[in-house]
Design a protein around this motif. Structure first.
Motif, PDB file in Angstrom:
ATOM      1  N   PRO A 146      -7.978  -3.179   0.837  1.00 14.54           N
ATOM      2  CA  PRO A 146      -7.358  -3.599  -1.193  1.00 14.54           C
ATOM      3  C   PRO A 146      -8.227  -2.325  -2.139  1.00 14.54           C
ATOM      4  CG  PRO A 146      -7.592  -5.327  -0.348  1.00 14.54           C
ATOM      5  CD  PRO A 146      -8.001  -3.966   0.806  1.00 14.54           C
ATOM      6  N   TRP A 147      -9.169  -2.439  -1.692  1.00 14.33           N
ATOM      7  CA  TRP A 147     -10.506  -1.180  -2.799  1.00 14.33           C
ATOM      8  C   TRP A 147     -10.377  -0.054  -2.677  1.00 14.33           C
ATOM      9  CZ3 TRP A 147     -11.522  -6.124  -0.308  1.00 14.33           C
ATOM     10  CH2 TRP A 147     -11.873  -6.378  -1.482  1.00 14.33           C
ATOM     11  N   ASN A 148      -9.475   0.731  -1.916  1.00 12.62           N
ATOM     12  CA  ASN A 148      -8.696   2.172  -2.338  1.00 12.62           C
ATOM     13  C   ASN A 148      -8.613   2.524  -3.648  1.00 12.62           C
ATOM     14  OD1 ASN A 148      -7.383   4.708  -2.321  1.00 12.62           O
ATOM     15  ND2 ASN A 148      -6.389   4.018  -1.235  1.00 12.62           N
ATOM     16  N   PRO A 149      -9.360   3.557  -4.411  1.00 10.66           N
ATOM     17  CA  PRO A 149      -9.770   4.287  -5.527  1.00 10.66           C
ATOM     18  C   PRO A 149      -8.190   4.029  -6.138  1.00 10.66           C
ATOM     19  CG  PRO A 149     -10.899   4.830  -4.470  1.00 10.66           C
ATOM     20  CD  PRO A 149     -10.314   4.088  -3.305  1.00 10.66           C
ATOM     21  N   LEU A 150      -6.447   3.978  -5.319  1.00 11.71           N
ATOM     22  CA  LEU A 150      -5.408   5.024  -5.873  1.00 11.71           C
ATOM     23  C   LEU A 150      -4.994   3.451  -6.718  1.00 11.71           C
ATOM     24  CD1 LEU A 150      -3.316   6.694  -5.834  1.00 11.71           C
ATOM     25  CD2 LEU A 150      -2.325   5.654  -3.531  1.00 11.71           C
ATOM     26  N   GLY A 199       1.248  -1.245   0.110  1.00 16.48           N
ATOM     27  CA  GLY A 199      -0.024  -0.001  -0.246  1.00 16.48           C
ATOM     28  C   GLY A 199       0.761   1.140   0.345  1.00 16.48           C
ATOM     29  N   TRP A 200       2.173   1.649   0.806  1.00 15.31           N
ATOM     30  CA  TRP A 200       2.737   2.165   1.149  1.00 15.31           C
ATOM     31  C   TRP A 200       3.688   2.777  -0.563  1.00 15.31           C
ATOM     32  CZ3 TRP A 200       8.338   1.746  -0.198  1.00 15.31           C
ATOM     33  CH2 TRP A 200       8.693   2.859  -0.152  1.00 15.31           C
ATOM     34  N   ARG A 201       3.936   1.265  -1.190  1.00 11.89           N
ATOM     35  CA  ARG A 201       4.991   1.251  -2.078  1.00 11.89           C
ATOM     36  C   ARG A 201       3.912   1.711  -3.700  1.00 11.89           C
ATOM     37  NH1 ARG A 201       4.730  -2.216  -6.795  1.00 11.89           N
ATOM     38  NH2 ARG A 201       3.252  -3.485  -5.836  1.00 11.89           N
ATOM     39  N   ILE A 202       2.719   1.734  -3.552  1.00 13.65           N
ATOM     40  CA  ILE A 202       1.804   2.695  -4.565  1.00 13.65           C
ATOM     41  C   ILE A 202       1.529   3.999  -4.772  1.00 13.65           C
ATOM     42  CG2 ILE A 202      -0.238   2.122  -5.396  1.00 13.65           C
ATOM     43  CD1 ILE A 202      -0.167  -0.609  -5.039  1.00 13.65           C
ATOM     44  N   SER A 203       1.517   3.999  -3.299  1.00 11.20           N
ATOM     45  CA  SER A 203       1.088   5.802  -2.873  1.00 11.20           C
ATOM     46  C   SER A 203       2.708   6.053  -3.297  1.00 11.20           C
ATOM     47  CB  SER A 203       0.344   5.799  -1.996  1.00 11.20           C
ATOM     48  OG  SER A 203       1.253   6.058  -0.595  1.00 11.20           O
ATOM     49  N   HIS A 204       3.837   5.903  -2.635  1.00  9.04           N
ATOM     50  CA  HIS A 204       4.679   6.585  -3.165  1.00  9.04           C
ATOM     51  C   HIS A 204       4.929   6.439  -4.456  1.00  9.04           C
ATOM     52  CE1 HIS A 204       8.340   8.228  -1.076  1.00  9.04           C
ATOM     53  NE2 HIS A 204       8.982   7.502  -1.433  1.00  9.04           N
ATOM     54  N   GLU A 234      -3.676  -4.982  -8.704  1.00 14.92           N
ATOM     55  CA  GLU A 234      -2.782  -4.670  -7.360  1.00 14.92           C
ATOM     56  C   GLU A 234      -3.320  -5.018  -5.798  1.00 14.92           C
ATOM     57  OE1 GLU A 234       0.266  -1.071  -8.903  1.00 14.92           O
ATOM     58  OE2 GLU A 234      -2.089  -0.764  -8.128  1.00 14.92           O
ATOM     59  N   ARG A 235      -4.810  -5.229  -6.080  1.00 17.82           N
ATOM     60  CA  ARG A 235      -5.465  -5.999  -4.591  1.00 17.82           C
ATOM     61  C   ARG A 235      -4.815  -6.886  -3.520  1.00 17.82           C
ATOM     62  NH1 ARG A 235     -11.874  -4.612  -7.323  1.00 17.82           N
ATOM     63  NH2 ARG A 235     -11.295  -2.301  -7.472  1.00 17.82           N
ATOM     64  N   VAL A 236      -4.585  -8.180  -4.406  1.00 16.45           N
ATOM     65  CA  VAL A 236      -3.771  -8.924  -3.729  1.00 16.45           C
ATOM     66  C   VAL A 236      -2.392  -8.823  -2.961  1.00 16.45           C
ATOM     67  CG1 VAL A 236      -3.121 -11.151  -3.594  1.00 16.45           C
ATOM     68  CG2 VAL A 236      -4.523 -10.819  -5.353  1.00 16.45           C
ATOM     69  N   SER A 262      -5.933   6.752   6.791  1.00 16.30           N
ATOM     70  CA  SER A 262      -7.396   7.887   6.360  1.00 16.30           C
ATOM     71  C   SER A 262      -7.552   8.000   5.248  1.00 16.30           C
ATOM     72  CB  SER A 262      -6.089   9.258   6.156  1.00 16.30           C
ATOM     73  OG  SER A 262      -7.732  10.199   5.597  1.00 16.30           O
ATOM     74  N   PRO A 263      -9.560   7.624   5.277  1.00 16.64           N
ATOM     75  CA  PRO A 263     -10.289   7.404   3.872  1.00 16.64           C
ATOM     76  C   PRO A 263     -10.225   8.021   2.995  1.00 16.64           C
ATOM     77  CG  PRO A 263     -11.864   7.973   5.635  1.00 16.64           C
ATOM     78  CD  PRO A 263     -10.070   7.880   6.299  1.00 16.64           C
TER      79      PRO A 263
END
Length: 585
Positions: free
Chosen positions: A395-399, A326-331, A404-406, A381-382
């Motif tokens: 996993p269903w965060n729009p980002l 999750g961090w890797r993708i947002s970063h 990538e969900r798995v 934070s949502p």
């Protein structure tokens, strides 16, 4: 499925052509290194590591070494002797059990202190065909040299490790650079950097090779006197070489220091409040160091092996309550759109009307030292407003994309599993013991992470871009390198830069990191920075202001940016108060 995007990158450059509404023309990209099998020499390095570990144990604690060798030898002989003698069973062996360590203390009901371990080091030891070991005679406090000898051995090992890594200079690689000339642009879903076509040389002003404090005008920030191709060519080839050995070395070094800190925790706590404060701060700092190692894993610069990056990314991040994927993708999005006012995902500036909408408690939190505690809330934070990225565990965060969900779920579960370990430790040792041994260092780690990342990206000397004024290289150049040497060297005696090395030069090599974040590992950032300083000239920002002073200046001067304009800079609290009065009227 979890590893497929990192274990099997495409071998076709065509996959890395990008056409999106925000980047309409096709662009070329330097593909990431192909996944390799572990080299045969890796086994040799592993054998060497085992031998070195045994030697270190023998140096630090000969008694434990002797016990281990004796136990292993007699156990082996107990199994081999019947075979050699032709018998079918295991020959009975006379044993003597010597209770030692925490297990014996628990069994005897005397383990009453709320610590995670006792002074005694070994668990119950069984010696075969040896007389029972007499317990050591009690000594007066301060007369035993065993603890001093152990601490000296570990300290010597730490000094050697730091010296080796600070002065390591690998031989230049014989491999040539990839035959690609490019402008750096956004990145695609694999983390590979997508490149913009270079501007004609005749349209670029000559580089004056000057060096300055990094103050540039908006016009100069837009009209950069160099291209990414020229920057790339000026960096030594070996800076782009990822080494599995050095990646593992720094990871094990940091984990080894953390283990030593927990081993000597009773000695620190025995010094009273001063010892506790020292231990809490050093342990929390090394949590931040481990996060930076996982940060390299997220960018793919830890090694050329996707599964290794995933494995050690989780090993470094899960104990810090950070979901690695999750961090890797947002970063990745943060790097992709760095300093784009509308699209960045980390410390994105707000316009005045959005700051005005904040409630008074939130506004006070945002512009006070309490901002150093924001990171766990950022992960949970949502909302995606005000520079947040949404829930990193969901996993269903729009980002996140469907494929990538798995990986997101797996990383979230790794943090949940670690939280279970902490809960079990709390039930067993008590809340206060776990609070002192885990939660206080954890919040110090959070403060380090927020402090370093805030000061990298938030400064009244940094420019931010909108719309067509933004491109990748302009955004990547708009960050600040800093040194944290003043924290441990307030009188500038010359030893303070070791702290920059210990947290892997992520603070004083951050400009170059943003330009080549998928290609240069942390242990080559300073070499690449020194190589590029003459070319970057005034466009290289370095602030030597003591970090506490710079932090307070940032809280005062960095409140909002104008809601119009292609190139904008932060304005401070006085300007915001003036804006409030004007809009109230």
């Amino acid at each position: 499925i979890f590893f497929r995007d990192t274990m099997y990158p495409s071998r076709s450059a065509d996959k890395y052509l990008l056409a999106t509404p925000s980047h309409s023309q096709y662009s070329t990209v330097l593909p990431p290194a192909e996944t390799k099998r572990a080299p045969a020499s890796l086994l040799g390095w592993m054998a060497l590591a085992v031998v070195a570990s045994v030697a270190l144990v023998a140096l630090v604690d000969p008694i434990m070494y002797q016990d281990a060798v004796a136990g292993a030898t007699t156990s082996l002989m107990a199994h081999v002797s019947p075979i050699l003698s032709g018998t079918n069973g295991i020959r009975p062996v006379q044993t003597h059990t010597v209770p030692r360590g925490p297990a014996a203390a628990f069994n005897q009901g005397v383990y009453s202190r709320p610590l995670l371990r006792t002074e005694s080091r070994h668990s119950t030891t069984t010696l075969h065909n040896f007389p029972a070991t007499e317990p050591e005679a009690p000594q007066e406090p301060g007369t035993s040299t065993k603890g001093v000898r152990q601490m000296a051995g570990v300290a010597l090992g730490a000094v050697v490790a730091v010296a080796l890594t600070m002065f390591n200079r690998l031989r230049p690689s014989k491999e040539t650079k990839p035959a690609a000339v490019f402008h750096v642009g956004p990145v695609n879903s694999t983390g590979a950097a997508v490149m913009d076509p270079p501007a004609p040389a005749a349209d670029r002003p000559a580089n004056n090779n000057s060096r300055s404090s990094g103050v540039v005008t908006p016009e100069e920030a837009v009209d950069l006197p160099f291209t990414a191709s020229e920057l790339y060519a000026a960096i030594p080839e070996r800076c782009f070489k990822k080494s599995l050995f050095w990646g593992l070395f720094y990871c094990f070094r940091d984990w080894g220091i953390v283990a030593a800190l927990y081993y000597f925790q009773p000695a620190f706590f025995g010094l009273g409040l001063a010892g506790k404060l020292l231990w809490w701060n050093i342990t929390g700092f090394y949590g931040w160091c481990l996060f930076v190692v996982g940060h390299d894993c997220g960018h793919g610069t830890f090694s050329n092996y996707g599964w290794v990056n995933q494995l050690f990314g989780h090993i470094c991040h899960a104990p810090l309550m950070v979901p690695f994927n999750g961090w890797r993708i947002s970063h990745r999005h943060h790097h992709q759109y760095h300093n784009d006012v509308d699209r960045d995902h980390s410390w994105r500036p707000s316009v005045a009307k959005n700051v005005d909408r904040l409630s008074t408690p939130i506004k006070w939190f945002r512009f006070s030292p309490l901002i150093l505690l924001v990171y766990p809330f950022y992960l949970l934070s949502p909302s995606q407003e005000n520079g947040f990225s949404g829930n990193h565990f969901w996993p269903w965060n729009p980002l996140f994309k469907k494929e990538e969900r798995v990986g997101i779920a797996a990383s979230a579960l790794s943090v949940v599993a670690w939280a279970g370990v902490i809960a079990a430790a709390t039930a067993h040792f008590g809340f206060w013991a776990v609070f002192q041994n885990y939660w206080i260092p954890y919040w110090i780690f959070v403060a380090w992470l927020d402090l370093v990342t805030l000061m990298q990206h938030t400064d009244d000397n940094v420019l931010y871009f909108r719309g067509k004024a933004w491109n990748y290289l302009r955004g990547a150049m708009s960050t600040v390198d800093r040194t944290y040497r003043h924290i441990i060297d307030p009188f500038n005696l010359g030893y303070g830069r070791v702290i920059d090395h210990l947290h892997h030069n992520i603070s004083d090599g951050h400009v170059i990191h943003h330009i080549f974040f998928t290609q240069i590992p942390h242990y080559r950032l300073m070499e690449a920075t020194e190589a590029l300083k003459p070319m970057l000239g005034k466009h290289y920002r370095f602030d030597d202001t003591p970090v506490p002073s710079a932090f307070m200046r940032t809280l005062k001067n960095c409140w909002y940016v104008e809601d119009e304009g292609g190139v904008v800079a932060y304005k401070g609290k006085p300007e915001f108060k003036g804006w409030e009065k004007a809009n109230m009227a």
